[in-house]
Each structure stands twice: as C-alpha cells, then as structure tokens.
Design a protein around this motif. Structure first.
Motif, short mmCIF file in Angstrom:
data_model
loop_
_atom_site.label_atom_id
_atom_site.label_comp_id
_atom_site.label_asym_id
_atom_site.label_seq_id
_atom_site.Cartn_x
_atom_site.Cartn_y
_atom_site.Cartn_z
N SER A 1 -29.58 24.80 -28.10
CA SER A 1 -30.87 24.17 -29.37
C SER A 1 -31.66 25.77 -29.29
O SER A 1 -32.61 25.22 -29.18
N TRP B 1 -33.27 28.12 -32.56
CA TRP B 1 -33.86 27.33 -33.48
C TRP B 1 -32.36 27.35 -34.38
O TRP B 1 -32.18 26.36 -35.97
N LYS B 2 -31.82 28.23 -34.01
CA LYS B 2 -30.58 28.29 -35.72
C LYS B 2 -29.48 27.72 -35.05
O LYS B 2 -28.94 26.47 -36.25
N GLY B 3 -29.49 27.37 -33.86
CA GLY B 3 -28.87 25.94 -33.63
C GLY B 3 -29.04 24.22 -33.85
O GLY B 3 -28.71 23.43 -34.41
N CYS C 1 -34.78 28.78 -25.02
CA CYS C 1 -34.12 27.65 -26.31
C CYS C 1 -34.44 26.38 -25.64
O CYS C 1 -34.43 25.98 -23.89
N VAL D 1 -31.65 23.92 -36.27
CA VAL D 1 -31.40 23.94 -38.27
C VAL D 1 -30.20 23.72 -38.72
O VAL D 1 -29.31 23.00 -39.44
N SER D 2 -28.94 23.84 -37.96
CA SER D 2 -27.55 23.79 -38.24
C SER D 2 -27.13 21.93 -37.31
O SER D 2 -26.11 21.88 -37.77
N HIS E 1 -25.84 31.08 -30.92
CA HIS E 1 -26.12 30.26 -31.44
C HIS E 1 -25.53 30.09 -32.58
O HIS E 1 -25.80 29.97 -34.52
N THR E 2 -24.58 29.07 -32.50
CA THR E 2 -23.50 28.49 -33.42
C THR E 2 -23.83 26.33 -33.27
O THR E 2 -24.61 26.25 -32.32
N ILE F 1 -35.60 28.37 -43.86
CA ILE F 1 -34.75 28.23 -43.67
C ILE F 1 -34.85 26.27 -43.20
O ILE F 1 -33.83 25.01 -43.54
N VAL G 1 -37.62 32.27 -41.67
CA VAL G 1 -37.12 30.78 -40.90
C VAL G 1 -37.62 29.92 -42.00
O VAL G 1 -37.23 29.22 -41.38
#
Length: 289
Positions: free
Chosen positions: A155, A157-159, A137, A161-162, A93-94, A205, A202
C-alpha cells in the motif's frame, strides 16, 4: 550493535530476530496465532553488495541473480519455509488482489508469473508463503483466524487512496468467508509522516477521498505547497472503515526512512537501494518450526 529508532518508545515494538548475521522482524500479535508464519526482512544477512547490501530481495534492482537467489534461500531457512513455496506480487501501485492457489506455488521465484499488476495476495493454502516488496511503502498483513486465511498487500500512496486494504478484505470475504471483525491486521515498517513529504496534487487526491476530519488528521499543510502525509493513519482508517476493530490493528512503530542502516528506504537513499520483503503464510500441519 545497530541502534534502532522506534517511532514511539512507549508503544509495542516488533520482535527483532537474529540468525547469525541475518536479522528479520516479527509482530508478537501475529506470532501468537498458532497457524501463522510471517516475517519482515531487514538489510542484514544476505550477500548482495554496494547500495544493495546485503539482503536485497529484488531481481530488478541491478543485482546478480545468484545473489538474490541466495538471499531468498537464507531468509527462507531462517524463518522456516521453502523457497519453492513463495508466491510473489507484481507491484504496480494498483488495488488489484489475487487469490493464490496451489497452482501458483513458486511463481516469481522458481517459475514465471502468469499475472501482472497485482499488489495484493490472499490464500488459505497451507505451506504457501506470500511475498510483497518494500522500500518505504506500507505492508499490510491480514490474518483471519476463524477461516484460517491470510492476505498481504502493498500500500503506497496510490494503493492507500485506492483502498487496497478494503479490496484485500473484500477478496478474502468472497473467497473464504472472512468477516473483517475477526481479522487481525498489522501495518508494516514504512515511511513515517515526518519523513514523507508530498506535493499539493497528491494532497488534493487524499482530500477528495477521505472525510474532512480524517484528512486533517493524516495530512499536515506546510504552507509552502508541500504536505506531510501519514500513511500509517490512512491505512488504519481504511482498515477500520472496512470493519476491522481498532484493537485488532497493530502499527509498525518503525520508519524505513528513519532507519536507513537497518531498512532499505527509497527516500533516504535517493533511489539507490535494494528491496525488503514481507512474508506471510499458513503453517503446514506437520511443520516443525
């Protein structure tokens, strides 16, 4: 025959491909690009059992290794590539993206990966097949038809928003000269807004990461401390903000959680599931199929 629940009946649907019991999905838009080979797997056509039934493509979900390897062999034969040519992500999730070269061929399948924390892959090497993995995802398929390069990113949610979409396009620009205005993008089968409930932390964010109008368009406040997130819209915004024209982006029209008999879904199965895979590569010049 299994009934597929398309998200919007009036929108373009993916192509459902059958090879005996094996079933996989493709986009007409990507299939129309001569040098592209791609697929998104379903649950059908493998030999895994139980909650992993049957086309599980993960070595880390408790499956027998020989089952997973046979599943890879079957999907490779159906789509028309070699298992030895697959290069796998290492998803955490990066928004990290790896430039895949000839030296990476086979990593994650026939030899060990010498990289970690990679959720995006890009290449311009013919014959290599990029692979990323899913159970709700969002898969992002990116094709540069001008410079004959491709990118494939995971992608969640972390990917999202990043902004891994922007990171992947940026890596393609740096490595291959890709211009986002030329890119054809497909957003793969993944969880829809109706099925994707998130907590307030979340939502905050996302509120901090997106303009107010975009935030309101992608998130519904249920007024009980829970929210419904539209990852499809968020990924579309990311792609367009990075320069991909709206008419170059095709959506999934297919929710993993709404179709648990067809696709693995972490939410629908309460985590008892295998992994789907997205594949994207550049055809060899002498390839037959």
């Amino acid at each position: 025959m299994l009934k597929i629940k398309w998200h919007h009946a009036e929108e373009e649907k993916m192509t459902v491909n059958h090879r005996g019991a094996l079933c996989y999905l493709t986009w007409p838009m990507l299939s129309s690009i001569p040098f592209v080979k791609h697929a998104f797997t379903t649950r059908f056509g493998g030999i895994s059992e139980g909650v992993l039934s049957s086309m599980n493509l993960s070595f880390t979900r408790g499956d027998l290794e020989e089952n997973v390897r046979e599943n890879y062999q079957r999907i490779a034969e159906a789509v028309g590539f070699c298992v030895e040519d697959i290069v796998c992500s290492d998803q955490t999730h990066t928004a990290n993206v790896r430039i895949v070269t000839e030296q990476d061929r086979g990593k994650g399948i026939i030899k060990s990966r010498d990289y970690t924390d990679v959720d995006g892959l890009v290449t311009n090497v013919p014959g290599i097949m990029l692979a990323t993995f899913y159970a709700d995802c969002v898969p992002l398929y990116l094709v540069d038809p001008v410079n004959r390069a491709v990118g494939l990113s995971h992608s969640g949610w972390k990917g999202t928003v990043s902004n891994i979409a922007k990171a992947t396009l940026g890596t393609m620009k740096h490595a291959y000269g890709t211009k986002p205005k030329d890119v054809i993008a497909a957003i793969g089968p993944s969880i829809c807004q109706d099925c994707y409930e998130i907590s307030e932390d979340v939502a905050v964010i996302f509120k901090d990461a997106y303009p107010a109008a975009q935030y309101r368009d992608m998130i519904v406040d249920k007024k009980n401390g829970k929210y419904q997130l539209d990852l499809w819209k968020a990924c579309s915004y990311n792609l367009m903000q990075a320069g991909v024209p709206k008419d170059h982006i095709v959506g999934p029209n297919l929710c993993t959680c709404c179709n648990p008999d067809l696709l693995f879904s972490h939410r629908a199965s309460a985590g008892k599931r295998g992994n789907l895979a997205a594949f994207l590569g550049i055809r060899q010049e002498n390839a037959v199929n």
